[in-house]
Design an enzyme around this catalytic site. Structure first.
Site: not given
Length: 191
Positions: A15, A107, A177
């Site tokens: 997470g 991804h 990310e």
């Protein structure tokens, strides 16, 4: 946009992306993380969400694939967009239909390279290392009925040095990310 867009984050694991997204939108004027859903009752993502007072909901595979429970929860929570952040199950077609073009995923490679079933987390980074790639990165894409095949919205890359381990590659990709996913979500929703 008169009222806030309401996000549901789906996460199966650690997470860290979910937390970065929740933190980014914590006091946002137009976007709110309304709930985090998980198919894993042990997922650290649940504690990350609770730390920010984001409600959590746990479901099993039957509720996800064979009933309308998850769709009903999303509708009850007035969810407008779904964000996948380390979520490992294939999204059922009825959920895709209910939230058409309103579901995105991240991804940890430059798709179409290193995508598809079983390609997640360290599996991807180990494959990048084994293929002696000179670069890797992230792909943010719309979700369709196939793993990692939806329309690409954004990509960012980083260099891979021959001496990089899969763990070092993972850390480089995770930085991308956390830096880009919340901003791309904001732009995607803002339209």
């Amino acid at each position: 946009m008169d009222k806030k867009s309401r996000l549901a984050i789906f996460s199966s694991g650690n997470g860290s992306n979910a937390e970065a997204i929740i933190a980014y939108f914590q006091n946002h004027s137009k976007i709110q993380v309304a709930v985090l859903l998980s198919n894993n009752a042990e997922a650290p993502a649940l504690d990350r969400a609770k730390k920010f007072n984001v409600p959590v909901k746990i479901f099993n595979k039957e509720q996800f694939h064979e009933s309308d429970d998850v769709i009903n929860w999303l509708r009850e929570n007035k969810i407008t967009h779904i964000i996948l952040a380390g979520f490992l199950l294939l999204i059922p077609e009825k959920l895709i239909a209910a939230f058409s073009n309103k579901i995105i995923n991240i991804h940890p490679s430059l798709l179409p390279k290193f995508g598809g079933k079983g390609m997640y987390g360290m599996n991807v980074h180990e494959a990048v290392k084994a293929a002696r790639e000179k670069e890797t990165g992230i792909t943010i894409h719309l979700v369709n009925a196939h793993f990692d095949e939806g329309k690409i919205l954004f990509q960012a890359s980083c260099n891979v040095e021959p001496s990089d381990s899969a763990e070092i590659i993972s850390k480089k990709v995770q930085q991308l990310e956390h830096r880009h996913y919340p901003e791309v979500i904001e732009q995607w929703i803002g339209g």
